[in-house]
Every structure is written in C-alpha cells, then in structure tokens.
Design an enzyme around this catalytic site. Sequence first.
Site, PDB file in Angstrom:
ATOM      1  N   LYS A  22       0.842  -1.209   0.000  1.00 32.54           N
ATOM      2  CA  LYS A  22       0.000   0.000   0.000  1.00 32.54           C
ATOM      3  C   LYS A  22       0.871   1.252   0.000  1.00 32.54           C
ATOM      4  CE  LYS A  22      -1.404   1.622   4.048  1.00 32.54           C
ATOM      5  NZ  LYS A  22      -1.359   2.972   4.615  1.00 32.54           N
ATOM      6  N   ASN A  23       1.893   1.257   0.855  1.00 31.00           N
ATOM      7  CA  ASN A  23       2.670   2.486   1.022  1.00 31.00           C
ATOM      8  C   ASN A  23       3.658   2.743  -0.122  1.00 31.00           C
ATOM      9  OD1 ASN A  23       1.218   3.075   3.262  1.00 31.00           O
ATOM     10  ND2 ASN A  23       2.788   2.460   4.746  1.00 31.00           N
ATOM     11  N   ARG A  93      -4.431  10.820   4.795  1.00 36.28           N
ATOM     12  CA  ARG A  93      -3.304  11.750   4.884  1.00 36.28           C
ATOM     13  C   ARG A  93      -2.355  11.639   3.697  1.00 36.28           C
ATOM     14  NH1 ARG A  93      -1.445  14.341   9.147  1.00 36.28           N
ATOM     15  NH2 ARG A  93       0.556  14.148   8.145  1.00 36.28           N
ATOM     16  N   CYS A 117      -3.975  12.830  13.514  1.00 33.84           N
ATOM     17  CA  CYS A 117      -4.692  11.575  13.300  1.00 33.84           C
ATOM     18  C   CYS A 117      -4.498  10.695  14.522  1.00 33.84           C
ATOM     19  CB  CYS A 117      -4.249  10.891  12.018  1.00 33.84           C
ATOM     20  SG  CYS A 117      -2.666  10.123  12.142  1.00 33.84           S
ATOM     21  N   ARG A 122       1.053  14.871  13.223  1.00 34.13           N
ATOM     22  CA  ARG A 122       1.834  14.509  12.023  1.00 34.13           C
ATOM     23  C   ARG A 122       2.040  15.730  11.147  1.00 34.13           C
ATOM     24  NH1 ARG A 122      -0.508   9.067   9.589  1.00 34.13           N
ATOM     25  NH2 ARG A 122       1.393   9.183   8.381  1.00 34.13           N
ATOM     26  N   ASP A 308       5.082   0.566  11.847  1.00 34.70           N
ATOM     27  CA  ASP A 308       3.830  -0.016  11.353  1.00 34.70           C
ATOM     28  C   ASP A 308       3.634  -1.468  11.796  1.00 34.70           C
ATOM     29  OD1 ASP A 308       3.262   2.398  10.179  1.00 34.70           O
ATOM     30  OD2 ASP A 308       3.786   1.779   8.144  1.00 34.70           O
ATOM     31  N   ARG A 400      -8.514  -0.139   5.275  1.00 37.86           N
ATOM     32  CA  ARG A 400      -7.679   0.872   4.608  1.00 37.86           C
ATOM     33  C   ARG A 400      -6.362   0.278   4.139  1.00 37.86           C
ATOM     34  NH1 ARG A 400      -7.026   6.260   7.837  1.00 37.86           N
ATOM     35  NH2 ARG A 400      -5.814   6.519   5.957  1.00 37.86           N
TER      36      ARG A 400
HETATM   37  C1  EPZ Z   1       4.668   6.941   6.246  1.00 35.71           C
HETATM   38  O1  EPZ Z   1       3.973   8.074   6.782  1.00 35.71           O
HETATM   39  C2  EPZ Z   1       3.681   5.811   6.185  1.00 35.71           C
HETATM   40  N1  EPZ Z   1       2.545   6.190   5.356  1.00 35.71           N
HETATM   41  C3  EPZ Z   1       3.199   5.445   7.591  1.00 35.71           C
HETATM   42  O2  EPZ Z   1       2.381   4.293   7.493  1.00 35.71           O
HETATM   43  C4  EPZ Z   1       4.423   5.101   8.450  1.00 35.71           C
HETATM   44  O3  EPZ Z   1       4.003   4.848   9.774  1.00 35.71           O
HETATM   45  C5  EPZ Z   1       5.418   6.247   8.422  1.00 35.71           C
HETATM   46  O4  EPZ Z   1       5.778   6.582   7.052  1.00 35.71           O
HETATM   47  C6  EPZ Z   1       6.711   5.940   9.170  1.00 35.71           C
HETATM   48  O5  EPZ Z   1       7.321   4.798   8.626  1.00 35.71           O
HETATM   49  C7  EPZ Z   1       2.608   6.049   4.032  1.00 35.71           C
HETATM   50  O6  EPZ Z   1       3.619   5.670   3.466  1.00 35.71           O
HETATM   51  C8  EPZ Z   1       1.374   6.342   3.255  1.00 35.71           C
HETATM   52  P1  EPZ Z   1       6.925  10.290   8.169  1.00 35.71           P
HETATM   53  P2  EPZ Z   1       4.647   9.523   6.711  1.00 35.71           P
HETATM   54  O7  EPZ Z   1       6.784  11.595   7.505  1.00 35.71           O
HETATM   55  O8  EPZ Z   1       5.527   9.609   5.557  1.00 35.71           O
HETATM   56  C9  EPZ Z   1       7.794  13.427  11.644  1.00 35.71           C
HETATM   57  C10 EPZ Z   1       0.487   2.959   7.911  1.00 35.71           C
HETATM   58  O9  EPZ Z   1       0.048   2.440   8.959  1.00 35.71           O
HETATM   59  N2  EPZ Z   1       7.600  14.455  10.604  1.00 35.71           N
HETATM   60  O10 EPZ Z   1       8.044   9.400   7.718  1.00 35.71           O
HETATM   61  O11 EPZ Z   1       3.551  10.507   6.862  1.00 35.71           O
HETATM   62  C11 EPZ Z   1       6.521  12.647  11.932  1.00 35.71           C
HETATM   63  O12 EPZ Z   1       5.688  13.324  12.848  1.00 35.71           O
HETATM   64  C12 EPZ Z   1       1.000   4.377   7.883  1.00 35.71           C
HETATM   65  O13 EPZ Z   1       0.511   2.375   6.823  1.00 35.71           O
HETATM   66  C13 EPZ Z   1       7.899  15.766  10.889  1.00 35.71           C
HETATM   67  O14 EPZ Z   1       8.321  16.117  11.992  1.00 35.71           O
HETATM   68  O15 EPZ Z   1       5.532   9.515   8.037  1.00 35.71           O
HETATM   69  C14 EPZ Z   1       7.093  11.352  12.470  1.00 35.71           C
HETATM   70  O16 EPZ Z   1       7.471  11.508  13.828  1.00 35.71           O
HETATM   71  C15 EPZ Z   1       0.697   5.124   9.146  1.00 35.71           C
HETATM   72  N3  EPZ Z   1       7.712  16.718   9.894  1.00 35.71           N
HETATM   73  C16 EPZ Z   1       8.348  11.151  11.631  1.00 35.71           C
HETATM   74  O17 EPZ Z   1       8.680  12.450  11.125  1.00 35.71           O
HETATM   75  C17 EPZ Z   1       7.277  16.368   8.654  1.00 35.71           C
HETATM   76  O18 EPZ Z   1       7.146  17.261   7.795  1.00 35.71           O
HETATM   77  C18 EPZ Z   1       8.193  10.194  10.468  1.00 35.71           C
HETATM   78  O19 EPZ Z   1       7.006  10.501   9.732  1.00 35.71           O
HETATM   79  C19 EPZ Z   1       6.993  15.027   8.372  1.00 35.71           C
HETATM   80  C20 EPZ Z   1       7.160  14.074   9.368  1.00 35.71           C
END
Ligand code: EPZ
Length: 421
Positions: A22-23, A93, A117, A122, A308, A400
């Site tokens: 999915k991701n 998202r 969320c 996030r 995840d 989802r």
């Molecule tokens: C991706 O989300 C995945 N989603 C998430 O999977 C997964 O949990 C996550 O990566 C971490 O591996 C998809 O790929 C669609 P991040 P993403 O930006 O990219 C912080 C699932 O269950 N951050 O890598 O949105 C953030 O708060 C989902 O399938 C900032 O501070 O996650 C977090 O602590 C849920 N500023 C960390 O970075 C930003 O601008 C990593 O988040 C962006 C993120």
Amino acid sequence: MDRFVIKGGERLKGKVRVGGAKNSALPILAASLLAEGTSTVLDVPDLADIRAMSELLGDLGAAVTRGPDSEVRIRVEDEGLCHARYDRVRKMRASICVLGPLLGKRGRARVAMPGGCAIGSRPVNLHLRGLRALGADIELQGGDIVATGKRLTGAEIFLGGPFGSTVLGTANVMMAAVLAEGTTTIESAACEPEIQDLADYLNAMGARVGGAGTPRMVIDGVDELRGVEHRVIPDRIEAGTFMIAAALTNGEVTLSNVRTDHMLAVVDKLREIGVSVNSTDGETVVSSARRLEPTDVTTQPYPGFPTDLQAQILSLLCLADGNSAITEKIFPDRFMHVAELLRMGADIRKEGPTAIVTGVKRLIGAPVMASDLRASAALVLAGLVARGSTTVSRVYHIDRGYEHIEVKLRSLGADIQRISD
Ligand code: EPZ
C-alpha cells in the site's frame, strides 16, 4: 459499520500470498501525474486508501481504471485541476503526496493541510521546507497549502527532523525535483524500500534519481517523463502481520510474494522471540515453538524495526514468558491498542513512549474497538489466540490497509467472520 467476530484458538496453517505494498502504491499512483501518456501500475491492492487515491487523481484530471492482475491505469486528461480538497485529505493523509507531482509538473498546487490523526501529531513542515528550497512559493490559505513555482530549480535539501527523516516528505521532494532545472541533493532522505520503489518507477519513466535507499539522493532534472508499466513491491507490513499471526497461534504459515530482505529487523526480532522463519524458492515458512521469549523492541526508521508493526508485535509479546519493553521512536503516542488489549486480559504498563509488557498465560475474548489501521490489526491478532469470542468493531480502519484480511486468515484456518450492520 462492519465488525469482525473472531473465535480464538485455531492454529493457522497453509499458504497465503502477500499483496503489493500500500505504502508504495500510494506515492507511485500520485507520481503518475508527472507522466505523458498512460501509466500502468501492477499489483496494486484493492484497499480503501487506494480507492481514495484513485478518486483524488480523478479530481485532479486523471482517468483512472482498475483492470485484472490488480492493475491500475492512469492517464492525465486535464492539467487544469490542481485542488486536493479537505474532504479527501482528511480521510487519507497520504493525499499530501500529490503536492510534489502537481507542483513539479503543473507549477501550481492547492492541497488541504492534513490535520492530526489517531497515531499522533503529524506535521508536514519538512515537506514544505524541501519544496521551498526548490524555489516554490508556499502559503496557507483557508486551511489549504497553496504552492506555486513555474520551473523549480535543483537545490541541496536536508530532510532530517526530530524523529528521523520523513517518508512521504522524501517522496514529495523527489517527485517535484525530477522535473526541476538542474541537480537536487536530498540529505537525510528516507531509506524505506517504498522510496526505492518510487525511485525505480520514476527512473523507468525517464527520471534520473540516484542513491535511493541511502540517506543521500541525487536527482538530475529532466524535461519530460513518459508513462510506463511498473509492479509494486510486496507489502512488508502485511507480511510481518501474517508472520506474527503464525507465531501467536503456534501455526505454520507459508508466505509467497515476500521480500525478507526488506524485513531483516523484523525477522531478526521474531527469531529472538523463538519464531522460526525460513526462506526458500521465493517462499517463507513461519512457525513457532510453544514458548515465546520476551524481548525489547524499539521502532526506528528503515532498516530498523518499523513503527507499522509495533502494535502487532506488542500483541505477540503479551503472551511471551516474561517482561518486554516496546519503545516507539517514530510516533511516540501510537499506543491506542494498549487500552483495548488490557480489556482482553493483557498486562501492559505505559511509561512515556514505552510500553512494558508482562506476558500472561492467555488473552480472553472481549468486544474491542479499532482506532487506526495497525492497532486494528493488533486486535485481530489478539482475537485469533484469545479464549472465547472477540468482536473488533470499526474495521473500516483495517480495510484501509489490508486486502480482505478475514478471507486470507480464514484460508489459513482462522474462525473470523465479517458482520455488516
Ligand atoms: C509513512 O507516513 C507511512 N505512510 C506510515 O504508514 C508510516 O508509519 C510512516 O511513514 C513511518 O514509517 C505512508 O507511506 C502512506 P513520516 P509519513 O513523515 O511519511 C515526523 C500505515 O500504517 N515528521 O516518515 O507521513 C513525523 O511526525 C502508515 O501504513 C515531521 O516532523 O511519516 C514522524 O514523527 C501510518 N515533519 C516522523 O517524522 C514532517 O514534515 C516520520 O514521519 C513530516 C514528518
């Protein structure tokens, strides 16, 4: 709203095919906005989030059709439509990953700012910082991110944040940079296999992306990208969930379409717990000894243990022979499953971003509520092994990200039914 009713205690046995990730599929579908002509993406799972992304691409002027072999075809017909509205973004998202392609290809984008969320706050500040570095003008208007930039220019961009890099932030900057003038260097890029898969897709389209899968990516901008055919990588989180299901039920499950090279931290942890994981001829057999050893797990960016799978391994460790500590280093508040597992007789104490789990002899079936995708998977796993009947409500969360999970589990011998109101 659908719910699952699970009668625990069946040993899972048999073979199951893991679907496409999915991701990976979500940003890859978004990247198709960059192409001239038709793009074909294979092994795209039939999930609520994928349907939401397909509808969003439709809003943005693309014709999207689903065919056999989990194939999705995308052809952009109208580049004038650039608004990803709040009612779409708030449901998913990952809608944010149309921002980079719209900006890179059309020079303008209006994408609703995602809110919080169930797994915590996030932010998207790193996405915006990266796009600004490429020369985009970005402002917030009425809750929408409004971005413009006629031709973006390559730049040096640092994408590290307080919790490591950002997966979709890296995807967004990469997708904007492929059509920018000159060279972009992303330092502290996310190294997840899904980023590598996106880079492979973009390169097949004619992009010049180097270093994907490492923290330093170098992207030389090109003038045009063309539609191609691409198969997405297997879903490492679905695979890990089925591995844990086998382990919990003392089962023996063979997984096909699995990339254990994307799951080394997971396989290593399962072996430490006493689970046997063996790969031969493209298949992986997972079985467990009766005794599960306790362990410590800390989630980290790839190649560390994935956030995840944190909820699912927590369910497993509820039945280990001793104390385990699970620390969440990506989303420190991602523990909504804990309160529900307590209702099933688990012994878990939360201390900040750590859950201390004391193994119990058995879990007991109960009505529980799904709160987010992976938390729901953890509750289903717990239900498979609990004594008596477990009802997991609000399973739209699980729909989802897992394609027909109850059908796949039933094919392995689980007693799980979907009840629709
Ligand atoms: C991706 O989300 C995945 N989603 C998430 O999977 C997964 O949990 C996550 O990566 C971490 O591996 C998809 O790929 C669609 P991040 P993403 O930006 O990219 C912080 C699932 O269950 N951050 O890598 O949105 C953030 O708060 C989902 O399938 C900032 O501070 O996650 C977090 O602590 C849920 N500023 C960390 O970075 C930003 O601008 C990593 O988040 C962006 C993120």
